[in-house]
Design a protein around this motif. Structure first.
Motif, PDB file in Angstrom:
ATOM      1  N   PHE A 250       0.841  -1.197   0.000  1.00 60.82           N
ATOM      2  CA  PHE A 250       0.000   0.000   0.000  1.00 60.82           C
ATOM      3  C   PHE A 250       0.876   1.247   0.000  1.00 60.82           C
ATOM      4  O   PHE A 250       0.690   2.160  -0.793  1.00 60.82           O
ATOM      5  CB  PHE A 250      -0.894  -0.011   1.241  1.00 60.82           C
ATOM      6  N   LEU A 257       2.375   6.576  -6.941  1.00 63.66           N
ATOM      7  CA  LEU A 257       1.314   7.357  -7.574  1.00 63.66           C
ATOM      8  C   LEU A 257       1.447   8.842  -7.254  1.00 63.66           C
ATOM      9  O   LEU A 257       1.208   9.678  -8.124  1.00 63.66           O
ATOM     10  CB  LEU A 257      -0.061   6.856  -7.110  1.00 63.66           C
ATOM     11  N   LEU A 308      -1.190  15.074 -12.512  1.00 60.63           N
ATOM     12  CA  LEU A 308      -2.344  14.723 -11.693  1.00 60.63           C
ATOM     13  C   LEU A 308      -3.149  15.945 -11.268  1.00 60.63           C
ATOM     14  O   LEU A 308      -4.253  15.818 -10.778  1.00 60.63           O
ATOM     15  CB  LEU A 308      -1.891  13.931 -10.464  1.00 60.63           C
ATOM     16  N   PHE A 319      -8.578   1.136 -20.431  1.00 60.75           N
ATOM     17  CA  PHE A 319      -9.221  -0.022 -19.826  1.00 60.75           C
ATOM     18  C   PHE A 319     -10.634   0.279 -19.345  1.00 60.75           C
ATOM     19  O   PHE A 319     -11.264  -0.537 -18.713  1.00 60.75           O
ATOM     20  CB  PHE A 319      -8.364  -0.543 -18.679  1.00 60.75           C
TER      21      PHE A 319
ATOM     22  N   HIS B 250     -10.477  -6.230  11.788  1.00 60.59           N
ATOM     23  CA  HIS B 250     -10.636  -6.771  10.446  1.00 60.59           C
ATOM     24  C   HIS B 250     -11.854  -7.664  10.465  1.00 60.59           C
ATOM     25  O   HIS B 250     -11.859  -8.690  11.128  1.00 60.59           O
ATOM     26  CB  HIS B 250      -9.396  -7.566  10.058  1.00 60.59           C
ATOM     27  N   ARG B 251     -12.895  -7.233   9.743  1.00 61.22           N
ATOM     28  CA  ARG B 251     -14.181  -7.934   9.810  1.00 61.22           C
ATOM     29  C   ARG B 251     -14.591  -8.086  11.272  1.00 61.22           C
ATOM     30  O   ARG B 251     -14.604  -7.114  12.005  1.00 61.22           O
ATOM     31  CB  ARG B 251     -14.087  -9.273   9.081  1.00 61.22           C
TER      32      ARG B 251
ATOM     33  N   ASN C  48     -10.055   8.392  -4.564  1.00 60.13           N
ATOM     34  CA  ASN C  48      -8.607   8.416  -4.482  1.00 60.13           C
ATOM     35  C   ASN C  48      -8.115   7.009  -4.823  1.00 60.13           C
ATOM     36  O   ASN C  48      -8.731   6.039  -4.389  1.00 60.13           O
ATOM     37  CB  ASN C  48      -8.280   8.766  -3.015  1.00 60.13           C
ATOM     38  N   MET C  50      -6.015   5.493  -3.470  1.00 59.31           N
ATOM     39  CA  MET C  50      -5.767   4.803  -2.206  1.00 59.31           C
ATOM     40  C   MET C  50      -7.015   4.053  -1.741  1.00 59.31           C
ATOM     41  O   MET C  50      -6.912   3.081  -0.998  1.00 59.31           O
ATOM     42  CB  MET C  50      -5.310   5.794  -1.134  1.00 59.31           C
ATOM     43  N   PHE C  51      -8.220   4.511  -2.169  1.00 56.11           N
ATOM     44  CA  PHE C  51      -9.433   3.760  -1.841  1.00 56.11           C
ATOM     45  C   PHE C  51      -9.313   2.345  -2.390  1.00 56.11           C
ATOM     46  O   PHE C  51      -9.746   1.378  -1.779  1.00 56.11           O
ATOM     47  CB  PHE C  51     -10.677   4.396  -2.477  1.00 56.11           C
ATOM     48  N   SER C  53      -6.517   0.591  -3.234  1.00 53.68           N
ATOM     49  CA  SER C  53      -5.536  -0.222  -2.498  1.00 53.68           C
ATOM     50  C   SER C  53      -6.107  -0.656  -1.163  1.00 53.68           C
ATOM     51  O   SER C  53      -5.985  -1.793  -0.751  1.00 53.68           O
ATOM     52  CB  SER C  53      -4.262   0.572  -2.223  1.00 53.68           C
ATOM     53  N   ARG C  54      -6.740   0.292  -0.494  1.00 47.05           N
ATOM     54  CA  ARG C  54      -7.248   0.003   0.842  1.00 47.05           C
ATOM     55  C   ARG C  54      -8.297  -1.100   0.772  1.00 47.05           C
ATOM     56  O   ARG C  54      -8.287  -2.029   1.584  1.00 47.05           O
ATOM     57  CB  ARG C  54      -7.851   1.278   1.438  1.00 47.05           C
ATOM     58  N   VAL C  57      -6.614  -4.361   0.264  1.00 46.57           N
ATOM     59  CA  VAL C  57      -5.921  -4.830   1.469  1.00 46.57           C
ATOM     60  C   VAL C  57      -6.933  -5.362   2.473  1.00 46.57           C
ATOM     61  O   VAL C  57      -6.718  -6.375   3.130  1.00 46.57           O
ATOM     62  CB  VAL C  57      -5.084  -3.685   2.095  1.00 46.57           C
ATOM     63  N   GLU C  58      -8.059  -4.675   2.585  1.00 49.93           N
ATOM     64  CA  GLU C  58      -9.018  -5.033   3.633  1.00 49.93           C
ATOM     65  C   GLU C  58      -9.953  -6.167   3.220  1.00 49.93           C
ATOM     66  O   GLU C  58     -10.905  -6.460   3.926  1.00 49.93           O
ATOM     67  CB  GLU C  58      -9.844  -3.806   4.029  1.00 49.93           C
ATOM     68  N   GLY C  59      -9.733  -6.750   2.071  1.00 50.03           N
ATOM     69  CA  GLY C  59     -10.455  -7.974   1.776  1.00 50.03           C
ATOM     70  C   GLY C  59     -11.410  -7.952   0.599  1.00 50.03           C
ATOM     71  O   GLY C  59     -12.150  -8.907   0.400  1.00 50.03           O
ATOM     72  N   ARG C  85      -5.855   9.447 -13.009  1.00 47.30           N
ATOM     73  CA  ARG C  85      -5.422   8.706 -11.831  1.00 47.30           C
ATOM     74  C   ARG C  85      -5.665   7.222 -12.028  1.00 47.30           C
ATOM     75  O   ARG C  85      -4.815   6.398 -11.704  1.00 47.30           O
ATOM     76  CB  ARG C  85      -6.274   9.100 -10.642  1.00 47.30           C
ATOM     77  N   PHE C  86      -6.843   6.905 -12.559  1.00 47.37           N
ATOM     78  CA  PHE C  86      -7.188   5.485 -12.670  1.00 47.37           C
ATOM     79  C   PHE C  86      -6.327   4.812 -13.723  1.00 47.37           C
ATOM     80  O   PHE C  86      -5.958   3.657 -13.599  1.00 47.37           O
ATOM     81  CB  PHE C  86      -8.678   5.319 -12.980  1.00 47.37           C
ATOM     82  N   MET C  89      -3.122   4.185 -11.985  1.00 44.37           N
ATOM     83  CA  MET C  89      -3.306   3.124 -10.989  1.00 44.37           C
ATOM     84  C   MET C  89      -3.362   1.770 -11.689  1.00 44.37           C
ATOM     85  O   MET C  89      -2.746   0.803 -11.255  1.00 44.37           O
ATOM     86  CB  MET C  89      -4.612   3.376 -10.239  1.00 44.37           C
ATOM     87  N   PHE C 103      -9.621  -4.283 -10.848  1.00 45.82           N
ATOM     88  CA  PHE C 103      -9.897  -2.854 -10.728  1.00 45.82           C
ATOM     89  C   PHE C 103     -10.500  -2.396 -12.039  1.00 45.82           C
ATOM     90  O   PHE C 103      -9.907  -2.564 -13.099  1.00 45.82           O
ATOM     91  CB  PHE C 103      -8.578  -2.137 -10.428  1.00 45.82           C
ATOM     92  N   GLN C 104     -11.708  -1.855 -11.989  1.00 46.53           N
ATOM     93  CA  GLN C 104     -12.395  -1.507 -13.219  1.00 46.53           C
ATOM     94  C   GLN C 104     -13.077  -0.160 -13.079  1.00 46.53           C
ATOM     95  O   GLN C 104     -13.621   0.163 -12.021  1.00 46.53           O
ATOM     96  CB  GLN C 104     -13.439  -2.582 -13.550  1.00 46.53           C
TER      97      GLN C 104
END
Lengths: 321, 330, 142
Positions: A250, A257, A308, A319, B250-251, C48, C50-51, C53-54, C57-59, C85-86, C89, C103-104
């Protein structure tokens, strides 16, 4: 008069009218010159310049180390003098473009440079504990104690250098050096050609090593935010302080970025990393995308649009559905 | 003394111990759990990551918190489940740092169960230094390349052979289980007469008292101007022990963890009010150096530095510890 | 990959177009897979990277971002800014080998209930193909 003498002479002139002049002095270890923040002409006498002058001193133009002002005291408005190689001068261009400094607030002593050594390559070839006295530039390549080096010592960033003679400088009359042809994005392309799973395995190994000391961020002259988004804890934190793969990934994704289209490839992040993570690879990829997709190249034109911070309806959509 | 060939390292694993040993992962020598002898690295000055991470990992869970209907209902201490472990090949300086760390984590009756659990399970095999590390000054702070402080077993590297000398009962028990041959002849002699090269001696005896009145900023401004305020010197210091405690959800699972923290970071001293008492570089550099060379000598009667030289070697802006101290002492 | 894998997908939908588009898909009874968890944002420019990535990471197994078509942004150019940005990313995830297919981004206007149905169906299929995200997912280690 040699460039180094010229540098000292100009620095002595500047030191009286500037808050300080940052230059290189001989370090204590492994032939790395270090920053010297000179405030008197006597300090300037210690200035050196050569293939071991690696750090990007423009960092000290954004690090604020004044003591907190007393009530009613006004800040010191005098300019800062900086000894810059070509790549460092590019940083100044970016800082000016981002309105961090007015151009006249920074006095640049631009030093033509024939490429710096890579301290990690050097330690590999000569051992961490070596008795090498001096590394200098010879007619073709480096000279280690007057001898040809045992192997390739040139830093990776210098292969891509287009500005051996700084593009911006406040000092005229330096002896210019030859500019060899710069490498393009070949390194990035060959990495891209690898299998995605292999690429992830590579980064997985590298990111797992990270100890989150944030040296890459703190050494970066373009990471000048007062509070980094990674440090924000309130009202919530973006990522945890855990030094584990998800959080490290992260962090490095975020940093790449935030430097996209801004990074001038001074190579400091990779040099300072105690865990030898190849961070220039990520920044190089971002530079490649910025150049190929958005036609933006950092460090050349202080009036260019921001990547940016700006937008263009005609941007490619690769994409998006 | 016992002897073993370097090719017979599997005996380390045969005794029913888990083994933590120096491993070169992508250019970084660190102490991690190994399963195959071939992973163990011998050709290094000192590990980049200090051996403290074997006892005090960078991220460690302290409590498991059970959640029900978004409320914490119970909090259970999560102690590491440690099997008997051999910590093989740590350098005498890293082993020396355990003296301070043991006292710190058991200071004035506050016992740290996480540190102690790991510490008790581990048998320390110190590997003598045959090369002098760059920037080290271990002999000046009470250590040295053949210092046996905190070692359960001291290991001599004699050519292709390793000679083991048991120092404590714990160490000899481990050696007995490994079933090694008794050292004889040339190896024994080489180990007994081993005189490694030592780093240059720096005079630090007076430093703790000299630094007593060096608190004012003016002594620290010039030496800290270069500093980046990164965490390299502290994270990679064998005697740095600061941590931050964070709760992580986490959850439906929740945990309280501790992670390494460093006095060099901006957010280390920030108060809840937002006030930052240590807001300048010089105050952070001062804290690091005074802690090691003034506060710890006064509180624990020993140096807070083992002289491994990592902070100087790895500092990206070449802030030399010894040079800084000498500068401040002036 | 087992057939009963139901991915968890976080969808950031812009208030003015895509959220209304999703609403339209709902009121018009267009069926789409129930794997998405919608988070309404005022503009796709609010998202962002970072949303993303976050969330990973969080599942989350995938992240969908949807906004107005370029040129139709309620805030004039929020989505054009976001687009860059996208793009970056996406390139970065691809470069790191981190399954960029998770990621779409899509442009769905308030009247395009059918397109919303189509986008979600396609994306869920795409993520199902990739399987559960396990590369930077923190998982249940703690």
């Amino acid at each position: 008069m040699s460039n180094v003498d010229k540098m000292r002479e100009e620095a002595k002139k500047l030191v009286s009218e500037c808050r300080f002049v940052v230059g290189y002095e001989r370090g204590t270890f492994n032939h790395l010159d270090r920053a010297l923040i000179a405030k008197t002409p006597e300090d300037v006498d210690k200035f050196v310049f050569g293939p071991t002058s690696i750090p990007n001193l423009t960092l000290y133009a954004v690090t604020d180390f004044r003591r907190p002002l007393k009530r009613g005291e006004s800040p010191d408005a005098r300019p800062i003098g900086i000894v810059c190689k070509g790549c460092d001068a590019k940083t100044i261009v970016e800082l000016v473009r981002e309105h961090i400094h007015a151009r006249d607030q920074v006095k640049i002593i631009g030093m033509p440079c024939k490429g710096t050594i890579d301290p990690k390559k050097f330690a590999m070839l000569y051992g961490e504990d070596n008795d090498v006295k001096q590394i200098t530039w010879g007619p073709d390549g480096f000279l280690v104690d007057g001898q040809a080096p045992k192997g390739d010592l040139l830093a990776g960033k210098c292969l891509h250098c287009k500005v051996r003679n700084p593009s911006v400088t406040d000092v005229d009359g330096m002896e210019q050096v030859d500019q060899p042809e710069a490498a393009g994005f070949e390194g990035i392309e060959s990495f891209e050609a690898m299998d995605p799973e292999d690429r992830w395995r590579f980064f997985e190994g590298q990111f797992s090593k990270c100890i989150r000391c944030y040296a890459c961020r703190n050494a970066c002259p373009l990471c000048y935010c007062h509070q980094c988004s990674i440090d924000i804890q309130k009202p919530f934190n973006w990522t945890q302080k855990f030094t584990e793969l998800p959080d490290n990934t992260f962090y490095h994704t975020m940093r790449a970025l935030h430097l996209a289209g801004r990074c001038v490839d001074c190579g400091e992040c990779e040099r300072v990393c105690p865990m030898d993570i190849p961070l220039r690879l990520l920044n190089g990829k971002m530079a490649k995308v910025a150049y190929e997709n958005f036609n933006i190249e950092s460090g050349e034109d202080p009036d260019r649009p921001s990547l940016l911070g700006g937008c263009d309806p005609n941007d490619k959509e690769c994409f998006i559905w | 003394m016992k002897v073993m060939d370097k090719t017979q390292l599997d005996k380390l694993f045969g005794a029913g111990y888990e083994v933590i040993a120096p491993v070169n992962t992508l250019g970084v020598v660190e102490y991690i759990k190994v399963t195959v002898p071939a992973q163990i690295e011998f050709d290094f000055y000192n590990s980049k990551k200090p051996a403290k991470s074997a006892f005090f990992p960078a991220t460690e869970k302290m409590f498991d918190i059970k959640m029900q209907d978004r409320k914490a209902v119970s909090m259970d201490e999560s102690l590491p489940e440690m099997k008997d472990t051999i910590l093989f090949g740590i350098r005498p300086c890293d082993a020396g740092s355990l003296t301070y760390m043991d006292q710190l984590f058991n200071w004035e009756g506050f016992e740290d169960p996480y540190w102690n659990a790991r510490r008790e399970a581990v048998t320390v095999f110190t590997l003598g230094c045959s090369k002098v590390c760059p920037n080290s000054f271990c002999t000046s702070v009470g250590g040295g390349p053949k210092s046996k402080t905190n070692a359960d077993v001291f290991v001599y590297e004699v050519g292709d052979k390793l000679v083991f000398e048991a120092i404590t009962d714990k160490g000899s028990a481990a050696l007995d289980k490994m079933g090694l041959e008794e050292a004889t002849g040339a190896e024994l002699e080489a180990a007994q007469n081993w005189e490694p090269a030592e780093p240059e001696v720096v005079d630090l005896d007076e430093t703790p008292t000299k630094l007593d009145d060096r608190w004012p900023d003016e002594h620290w401004v010039d030496v800290s101007l270069r500093c980046l305020n990164c965490g390299i010197c502290t994270f990679l210091c064998p005697t740095c022990h600061c941590f931050d405690i964070i709760d992580y959800k986490h959850r439906d699972k929740c945990a309280r963890c501790r992670v390494w923290d460093t006095c060099q970071f901006d957010d280390y001293t920030v108060h809840a009010s937002g006030h930052q008492p240590r807001e300048t570089k010089q105050s952070r550099v001062r804290n690091r150096i005074l802690h090691k060379f003034n506060y710890i000598p006064h509180n624990f009667d020993m140096f807070g530095c083992v002289g491994c030289g990592r902070c100087t070697s790895l500092c990206p802006v070449n802030i030399d510890l010894i040079e800084t101290i000498q500068e401040v002492e002036k | 990959m087992s057939d009963d894998f139901e991915p968890k997908i976080v969808a950031f939908l812009c208030n003015w177009c895509s959220y209304a588009g999703a609403d339209l898909a709902g009121t018009s009874r267009f069926q789409y897979p129930p794997n998405i968890r919608v988070i309404r944002v005022m503009c796709s420019g609010r998202v962002n990277p970072m949303f993303v990535s976050r969330a990973l990471v969080e599942g989350a197994d995938g992240v969908l971002i949807s906004g107005c078509h370029p040129g139709e942004c309620h805030y004039e150019k929020g989505n054009i800014i976001a687009k860059r940005r996208f793009e970056l990313m996406h390139e970065l995830l691809d470069f790191m080998g981190l399954d960029p297919g998770r990621f779409q981004v899509s442009w769905v206007s308030a009247s395009e209930g059918v397109k919303f149905q189509d986008v979600v169906t396609r994306f869920v299929d795409q993520v199902k193909e990739l399987g559960p995200a396990d590369k930077i997912n923190r998982g249940d280690e703690l």
